[in-house]
Design an enzyme around this catalytic site. Structure first.
Site, short mmCIF file in Angstrom:
data_model
loop_
_atom_site.label_atom_id
_atom_site.label_comp_id
_atom_site.label_asym_id
_atom_site.label_seq_id
_atom_site.Cartn_x
_atom_site.Cartn_y
_atom_site.Cartn_z
CG ASP A 29 178.24 36.30 124.94
OD1 ASP A 29 177.14 35.81 124.65
OD2 ASP A 29 179.09 35.72 125.64
CG ASP B 150 175.14 33.51 129.60
OD1 ASP B 150 174.60 34.02 130.60
OD2 ASP B 150 174.49 33.00 128.67
#
Length: 225
Positions: A7, A9
Site C-alpha cells: 500500500d 499512503d
C-alpha cells in the site's frame, strides 16, 4: 519471483498522498481554502472509518485535474513531490523496499490513490509496477472518468487478479504491507500479510490473526528477515 505488494499512503509514506495534494493545492491558491479543506477532511475521516464512497472521493480529487492544463498540473506535481512527498519518505520505508528488492522480490504498489499522484511516487521508490486508480485522458486533458475498477477495498483484489492473469503472475509466497483495515480483502488473500503502522481496526485484526506488525516510524529498519 514472489510478489511483494505495498500500500502507499501511511505505509510507504508517513502520510496520505491525496490528502496532502489537496492541502498543497489550497496553499498554492489553486483551490478555495475553507471549502476544499473541509471536504478533504470529511472524506479522509470517512476513509479512516471505513465508510468512504470512493466515487464521491474521486469526484473531489479529480476536479482540479479536469479544470487545469497539463503543463500547470505537471509543474505543481513536481513542486508537490519535493515539498510534501519527500518529507514523508522514511529511511525505514526505503529499507523495506530495498530489502525485498535485494532478495529478488517482484515489487508492486497497490493503492487507492489516483495515478496522477501515485506514479511519480512509485518512480521515486523505484517500484516498477503500480496498480492505482487509472484516469482517462482525451486530447491530453483529464476527463474526470476512471478506467476500470478503482483500486479500493475489494477493488484492489479485482484489479490485482486481472493484472496477474494478464502478466502470468501468481500469489505463491506473496507479501502485502498496509496500514488500513480497508485492505483486509487483499491481506486475507496473500501468503504473508503484514500490518504496517496499523489503524486500530487492523491492529486488532492482526493481533487476532497473529499477523506481523511493522512500525515504519523512521526509528528502526524495515528490512525483511
Amino acid at each position: 519471483m514472489a510478489l511483494v505488494l505495498y500500500d502507499l499512503d501511511n505505509t510507504l509514506l508517513a502520510g496520505d498522498s491525496e490528502h496532502a495534494w489537496c492541502e498543497f493545492l489550497v496553499d498554492a491558491g489553486v483551490l478555495d481554502g475553507e471549502d476544499a479543506r473541509a471536504e478533504n477532511e470529511r472524506l479522509y475521516g470517512e476513509y479512516e472509518a471505513g465508510t468512504l464512497d470512493i466515487h464521491e472521493s474521486l469526484k473531489f480529487q479529480l476536479e482540479p485535474l479536469i479544470k487545469h492544463p497539463p503543463e500547470a498540473l505537471r509543474r505543481w506535481r513536481k513542486e508537490f513531490m519535493s515539498s510534501r512527498i519527500e518529507p514523508m519518505i522514511t529511511d525505514a520505508a526505503v529499507d523495506l523496499v530495498e530489502g525485498h528488492r535485494d532478495a529478488g522480490g517482484d515489487l508492486a504498489i497497490v493503492t487507492a490513490s489516483n495515478s496522477f499522484v501515485s506514479e511519480p511516487i512509485a518512480d521515486r521508490f523505484g517500484i516498477p509496477s503500480l496498480l492505482s486508480v487509472e484516469l482517462e485522458h482525451h486530447q491530453h486533458r483529464y476527463t474526470g472518468r476512471v478506467l476500470g475498477t478503482p483500486t479500493f477495498r475489494e477493488g484492489k483484489v479485482k484489479r490485482l487478479v486481472e493484472w496477474m492473469r494478464k502478466t502470468g503472475r501468481n500469489l505463491a509466497g506473496s507479501h502485502f504491507y498496509t496500514d488500513s483495515h480497508n485492505d483486509l480483502p487483499l491481506l486475507e488473500l496473500v501468503d504473508n500479510p503484514v500490518a504496517v503502522n496499523p489503524d486500530p481496526v487492523l491492529g486488532a485484526h492482526a493481533e487476532a490473526r497473529e499477523w506481523p506488525v511493522l512500525r515504519l516510524d523512521g526509528g528502526a529498519s524495515g528490512r525483511p528477515a
